[in-house]
Structures are given as structure tokens and as C-alpha cells.
Design an enzyme around this catalytic site. Structure first.
Site, short mmCIF file in Angstrom:
data_model
loop_
_atom_site.label_atom_id
_atom_site.label_comp_id
_atom_site.label_asym_id
_atom_site.label_seq_id
_atom_site.Cartn_x
_atom_site.Cartn_y
_atom_site.Cartn_z
N GLU A 82 -11.79 23.63 44.64
CA GLU A 82 -12.90 24.45 45.14
C GLU A 82 -12.75 24.81 46.61
OE1 GLU A 82 -17.77 24.14 45.30
OE2 GLU A 82 -16.67 23.28 43.63
N ASP B 38 -15.83 20.94 42.11
CA ASP B 38 -16.90 19.93 42.07
C ASP B 38 -17.50 19.90 40.67
OD1 ASP B 38 -16.45 19.45 44.73
OD2 ASP B 38 -18.15 20.65 45.43
N TYR C 169 -19.82 12.24 46.11
CA TYR C 169 -20.36 13.60 45.96
C TYR C 169 -21.85 13.60 46.27
CZ TYR C 169 -20.91 18.27 44.03
OH TYR C 169 -21.17 19.60 43.87
#
Length: 766
Positions: free
Chosen positions: A9, A108, A315
Site C-alpha cells: 500500500e 493494509d 495496525y
């Protein structure tokens, strides 16, 4: 064609993935129009392309661009097109996909990440995809173990999850474009003054406006409390069991009965309570706590994402408040042991068994937010250090023991009137020693016995008034948005940030501006749900239905289009009323003082985004000033010593507040901004603000002279009257707290290399 293409990403994440999978042997490749990473593993070649977020952006076709000529109903039903916005990634994808036998999405792992990954796959020609193995890597931290495990246990790409994000993206585009155009055209506010309306933004603003109206309409009611201060080994207070007494005569009666008399203990209880440790951080709770330590939600999330891509925390977009069983707590503690948190780590490790706390929400996508690595010493500073410490201390607090406190309560009789007392004493702080952001208030209370006489020393009948509802602060606003299902964990901070930047709200606690009040009043002129959370919450349910394959993306988007057609027709019927409502709100201002020219007239401050008008309410008065200020303006009770006009306080993010006269051309302002002569052309060096909100010195003869110098952002800066002996620039002094620093604004000048400092006894700057 025995090779693999990995799609990441962001560049930082790509570098870490490549590093761990190649054991540090990956190479960056740059060819004409191409950029990717490459490494070999046992003869198997692997390519890795970073997308920099969305590789495409959605928009309306070019023929829909003209706000004035395009019919809004046609805009609702318009097709939506995709434009490639990262040519380098696109070229790299299409070339390397043709050479690869398998593709792995490593974005992600959430709705947005799945959409970014599938957008990239959709750009690859079908002839290159038909015989490919396509998988996805699921990870929650950019650490070696996590990355290797994710690529050893690949899963399928979740196209339904991506469609749910795609539906939200299209619906937000359609609703935002149609309503923004309608309200901007109706109020004749175009160009930079356009009125931004959003599907989630508007009901969030409506919450704030509703609270403000409740506060303004609130009528305080007086009440009384009868209190007695007792003394046994120290003072403690009893409050009459009726609490708030709204009948003054009743309060006076009780006070008259007990005044001057001692008490007798009716009941006494002392019990030990646990101070339960906090649940692990999910996104909402993290943003709330960050705002309480002075980091606003938008910046806190930006920092958390940076810490994640640097491999320091897990995350940061998660609803989960229960740690996964796979997390190795002792391994993480070992990494933190050599940091400034070593004392707290050792406290956790000293326990016989580590039992983490659990929150109410348990999901299987990502764990709660926790540290996965320790930063190098000195690497993190400022807000980055504050946010990392917040995450690390929260993690340690969830692993440490509960706190304990003694709670003492009693009921004490004075001539038939009963008073309640309470005291709290922390007997074991437990996790509170590790997590200083939470404090428990202690209060003294002695041990008592039933029937014991207690001496009273002071008797009071306090008068107070009921208070209006509290304004939302950023923390409570995020919590309320979560409760009402407004936005998602990934977008709430951005929504608040947009409302601030677009001039609809200000401050913390949050209050709506007149523009924000007027916008919501105009929205409420019609019976639609665009200002209510129900419609937005309903869409969130439909998003889940798409990801669960109960509804299709097209079905949800088309239902939303139909709803918007109905809303638009209702708005068109009230277009003139909407225009008047918004104009009236824009012309409303906050009084900041009296006009010296017209003694009975107020000077009012009228805000409209970054444009500020400060004017006398008497038509035609010369005291009418325009400001273009990127910051918060607050009134003061001071007047300018030079001209007698009111003064204002200007607060800019990252800078010390400053006092200004409302007349931009007043000598008070000019003298404060003048920092001496420019060494290049003898113009004046004046303090200016960049478009990014940073102050600097620039020559008054710009653009003919382009001399500029950076300035410290915090503290008061003044000209000393001296000139640098090395470069002829003016010598300045910066004063902040008790520190005074004398410096040349040319930072690489020999003068600064001497690190010359002054103290408070030196000659004051002019």
C-alpha cells in the site's frame, strides 16, 4: 515466468516487507517510468510495487464538472469514472504482472486496504490475470515474524469487503458533490467560499449545533446544599442526604436545625475495591486518550500510521479490545526493557503471571493497538514520542495488576438530619503507577463506630445553579460518533478535521461557528434525514451486508441515489429560504468590544473560514477591517495602547498565542512584526505566516527581494536593536517560559555557532 508480484500500500510498508522477506537483500529498481523492488529466493524472483495509497481516484465525467450548468438530478445518476493517479505504479504493475505467475495483495487488512488492492488488480489487463494465482497476505504489524507468518499462510482476496468500501466511496462522492453544489449555488458562495456538505460531516456538525442550542437555551435553576465539616484526626465533609435542595426555605430549615451542633454516627462502612485496569486500545479509545494529552485526533492518527509503517506499533485501525492469543507478551517486554520504560517493564515482569485485561469488543481482523518494537534512542521527539509512550504505557497497564482502594462511607445524624460522608484512600496504585494519564482522587475519612459522637467545626449552606450541558471536547465527540455509528474508526478524526478547516467548528471543547449554525439551520428547513445520524448509520449496516454478501454494491449505491433524489426535490422547494438563512448566519458576529467612534455600538468579529471581518455595527463606520488568519481568534478585555481599539488573541497551531490590535495597519502590530533591516536591500524584515501555518521572516520588498529566514515557532520574538557582526542580519531574542535565547535568524551563521545565550538580567530587547 516463475516469479511473484507483491502489491503493497505504501512505500514505507513495502520497504519493510521486502527487507524481511529477502533478509535485507532486496534492491530498489528504477527504470524509465517504472519503480519497484526486487529480490531472489532460491531462484524464485519476487517483485514488489508500492502504490502510495489509492492508485486510482473516482470522479464524475468531464461533462459533469460545470457547477452552474449541470442538472443536479443528472449528477446523481451520472456514471462514475476512475482515473489513474500514480502512473509509475500503474506502469510497474502492468509490466511485472505479465512476467509473474502469482500475485499477492499485501495492503493494509481492512476495507480500505482491500479496495486499494483490488483497484490495482483491476488495472492489470485480463490477459495477464487469467492464469495467475492471486492471494493476499494478512498482517497486523510490520515486524519480521508477522510478515513471514503472513506470507507463509496466504488467504484469498475478499472482493466483497472491497466492494463495501467501494460503495461507501461512491456514495460519499455523489452525496457530497450534489449537496455541496446545491447549498453553494443556493447561497451564492462559490470559489474558495463554497459550502462543503458531507454524508457524515453534516450530521456530526448537527450534533455540535444541537448541543450549542441546548446550552444557549438553558435556564439555570438555583439550588442549595447543606454541608458540615467534621473533625476526627483530620477534616472530612458530610453532605445532607437530600443532596441538591431546590427549595430555599427547606435548605434554611435544615441549616438552622444543625448549625452549631455535633453529630452521631448512624452507620459506618469501610470496604476495599479494585481499581480495574483499562481495556486494550481500540482506535476510538486511542484517539480519545490522545486528545486528552494535547494531540488532536487527526494528528494522532497520522502519527500512529507513521509509527505502524516504521514497525513500532501494531495496525492502528481496529475495533478490537482483546489481545490475540498469538501475541508473545514477554517478547515485546524484552524489546521495551532497554528503553526509558524499563522500570515499568520490570514491574510487569515481576508478576508471577501476566494476565492481560479484556475489553467488550473482540474481533478477528486486527488486535488492539500495542507496541511491537522499541524505537532507537532519540529517534522519536515531540508528539511522536507522546503518542508512542501513550500506546506503550497503555499496553503495560493492561498487563499489570489491578489497583486497590479503601472506600469509607458513613451516615451521621445531627438532630434528626442525616449527612452522608465518603472518603477514598488508594492502598495499592497497581497499574496507575504505569499509566499516569488516569488519576483517582483521594479524600480523607477516619474510622468511625456506630453511636460515636463526631465533632462538627463548620456548617455551610452553599448556593449554586444547575449547569448547562457540557460542550463536546474532541474525545467525547469521537465517542458520541462511535455510539451513533457516524463514520468509521478510520474516518472520524478526518471528519472533525474537515469541519475545523472548513470553518464550521472551532476550539476544544468544540463550538459551532455562525457559519456552522447557519448551515444546519438551512438543512433543517426541509424534512430530510441528511442532518440525522440514522441515515448514515443505516448505510453502515448496508456496508456490512455487502461484505457479508447479503447485498450487492450496485444495489446499495442505487438505493442511496434514489434517496438523494427525494432529498434534492425537498431542498429545491426551500431554496430561497436556505439562501436567507445562510446569509443571516454569515453576517452574525461576536461582540469583542465597543467602538471608540460610536460609543453605543459594538465591534463584532465575523468569521468565514480563514477570512475574518472585524467591524463596527454602525453602518459606514471607518472601523471595518479584513483579516486573513489561519488560526483561532479570541476576544480579549484589552484595548490597544496606540489607538484604543479592542485587541484580539490569535492562536495558531504549534505557535505561542499573540495579542493583536484589530486594525492590521496599527503601529502596535507593525512594530511587533518589524524585526530590523534586511541585509540584502535594507527593506524591513517582518514576521509572516506561510501557507502551512509556519512563521518566518521575509523582506518587506518581496517579490523584488526574496530574503527569508526561519523562526522558532514557540515563544515571543523581539528585535534587540543589534546587528550580527558576521552577516549583518538583525539579532533577535526568543523568550519562552524561563528560557531566553539570543540568535541570528541566519541559522548557519557563525554567531549561532557560538551558542550565545542571555539570561533575564540582560538588557531587555527593544
Amino acid at each position: 515466468m516463475n516469479s511473484t508480484l507483491i502489491i503493497a500500500e505504501k512505500a514505507d510498508a513495502a520497504r519493510r516487507i521486502a527487507y524481511f522477506l529477502s533478509d535485507g537483500k532486496s534492491k530498489q529498481k528504477r527504470e524509465k517510468g517504472l519503480s519497484y523492488m526486487e529480490f531472489d529466493e532460491n531462484g524464485h524472483k519476487t517483485y514488489l510495487v508500492a502504490l502510495s495509497g489509492h492508485i486510482v481516484e473516482i470522479n464524475f465525467p468531464p461533462e459533469m464538472k460545470n457547477w452552474s450548468s449541470v442538472d443536479l438530478n443528472a449528477l446523481i445518476d451520472s456514471k462514475i469514472i476512475q482515473n489513474v493517479k500514480n502512473k509509475s505504479s500503474y506502469n510497474s504493475l502492468t509490466k511485472l504482472a505479465a512476467e509473474s505467475s502469482s500475485l499477492i495483495v499485501a495492503t493494509d487488512y481492512d476495507r480500505e486496504g482491500e479496495l486499494i488492492g483490488t483497484e490495482a488488480l483491476a488495472l492489470i489487463p485480463e490477459k495477464f490475470l487469467s492464469d495467475k494465482i492471486i492471494k493476499r497476505a494478512k498482517f497486523s504489524a510490520l515486524t519480521g515474524d508477522e510478515i513471514k507468518s503472513a506470507f507463509d499462510q496466504l488467504i484469498d482476496v475478499d472482493y466483497a469487503l472491497a466492494d463495501s468500501a467501494g460503495a461507501r466511496e461512491e456514495i460519499d462522492l455523489i452525496w457530497g458533490a450534489v449537496l455541496t453544489r446545491f447549498f453553494s449555488l443556493a447561497s451564492k458562495r462559490l470559489g474558495k467560499s463554497f459550502l462543503s456538505i458531507g454524508r457524515v460531516q453534516t450530521p456530526t456538525l448537527a450534533l455540535i449545533v444541537k448541543r450549542e442550542k441546548e446550552i444557549r437555551a438553558f435556564q439555570p435553576v438555583p439550588y442549595w446544599r447543606v454541608k458540615v465539616q467534621f473533625n476526627k484526626d483530620g477534616h472530612f465533609t458530610g453532605i445532607h442526604e437530600k443532596g441538591d435542595i431546590f427549595d430555599q426555605s427547606e435548605a434554611e430549615r435544615i441549616f438552622k436545625v444543625v448549625n452549631g451542633k455535633d453529630g452521631t454516627v448512624l452507620e459506618y462502612e469501610r470496604k476495599q475495591e479494585k481499581i480495574y485496569k483499562p481495556a486494550p486500545f481500540n482506535t476510538t479509545e486511542f484517539l480519545r486518550e490522545a486528545s486528552r494529552i494535547g494531540v488532536n485526533p487527526s494528528r494522532a492518527m497520522n502519527i500512529a500510521e507513521r509509527l505502524y509503517t516504521q514497525g513500532l506499533i501494531s495496525y492502528p485501525r481496529t475495533d478490537n479490545t482483546v489481545y490475540h492469543k498469538s501475541i508473545n507478551f514477554k517478547s515485546i517486554l524484552a524489546k521495551l526493557k532497554d528503553t526509558h520504560l524499563s522500570k515499568e517493564v520490570n514491574m510487569v515482569l515481576s508478576q508471577e503471571k501476566i494476565r492481560p485485561s479484556r475489553g467488550r469488543m473482540e474481533t478477528t481482523d486486527h488486535p488492539p493497538i500495542y507496541p511491537v518494537n522499541a524505537p532507537q534512542k532519540g529517534k522519536l521527539t515531540g508528539d511522536f514520542q507522546k503518542v508512542y509512550d501513550l500506546v506503550a504505557r497503555r499496553f503495560l497497564a493492561t498487563l499489570y495488576k489491578e489497583g486497590e482502594r479503601d472506600v469509607s462511607t458513613s451516615r451521621i445524624d445531627i438532630s434528626g438530619e442525616v449527612f452522608n460522608t465518603k472518603g477514598i484512600k488508594i492502598t495499592d496504585p497497581g497499574w496507575l503507577e504505569i499509566y499516569p494519564y488516569t488519576r483517582v482522587q483521594e479524600s480523607f475519612h477516619p474510622e468511625l463506630a456506630q453511636g460515636e459522637k463526631v465533632k462538627a467545626e463548620k456548617w455551610d449552606m452553599e448556593e449554586d445553579q444547575t449547569k448547562p450541558p457540557w460542550r463536546y471536547d474532541l474525545a467525547s465527540l469521537i465517542k458520541e460518533m462511535e455510539k451513533l455509528n457516524l463514520g468509521t474508526k478510520s474516518t472520524r478524526h478526518d471528519i472533525i478535521d474537515k469541519l475545523q478547516k472548513r470553518g464550521f467548528i472551532e476550539g476544544n471543547p468544540v463550538r459551532p461557528t455562525n457559519l456552522g449554525m447557519g448551515l444546519i439551520e438551512s438543512v433543517l428547513t426541509v424534512d430530510s434525514k441528511i442532518s440525522e445520524p440514522d441515515m448514515t448509520a443505516e448505510l453502515e449496516v448496508e456496508m456490512d451486508s455487502i461484505s457479508e454478501k447479503k447485498m450487492s454494491k450496485d444495489e446499495v449505491v442505487n438505493r442511496s441515489r434514489k434517496m438523494l433524489h427525494n432529498v434534492l426535490e425537498a431542498l429545491k422547494d426551500k431554496e430561497e429560504l436556505i439562501n436567507r438563512t445562510i446569509k443571516r448566519s454569515i453576517n452574525m458576529g461576536d461582540a469583542i468590544g465597543k467602538c471608540p467612534e460610536h460609543k453605543d455600538s459594538d465591534i463584532v468579529l465575523i468569521k468565514d473560514r480563514s477570512n475574518i471581518r472585524i467591524t463596527c455595527t454602525t453602518e459606514g463606520c471607518k472601523n471595518d477591517f479584513r483579516w486573513n488568519i489561519n488560526g483561532l481568534i479570541q476576544p480579549t478585555d484589552k484595548t490597544c495602547p496606540e489607538c484604543g481599539l479592542p485587541q484580539i488573541k490569535v492562536i495558531r497551531r504549534g505557535q505561542s498565542p499573540e495579542i493583536r490590535c484589530i486594525d492590521p495597519k496599527c503601529s502596535f502590530n507593525i512594530e511587533r512584526d518589524n524585526m530590523g533591516k534586511c541585509p540584502s536591500d535594507s527593506g524591513n524584515l517582518v514576521v509572516r505566516q506561510s501557507r502551512y501555518g509556519k512563521r518566518f521572516l521575509g523582506c518587506s520588498n518581496y517579490p523584488d527581494c526574496t530574503v527569508t529566514y526561519p523562526l522558532p515557532q514557540m515563544g515571543v520574538i523581539k528585535f534587540t536593536g543589534d546587528v550580527c557582526p558576521y552577516c549583518k542580519s538583525p539579532i533577535l531574542v526568543s523568550m519562552r517560559n524561563r528560557r531566553v535565547w539570543k540568535f541570528c535568524p541566519k541559522m548557519d551563521c557563525q554567531f549561532n555557532k557560538k551558542k550565545e545565550k542571555v539570561d533575564h538580567e540582560e538588557k531587555k530587547p527593544t
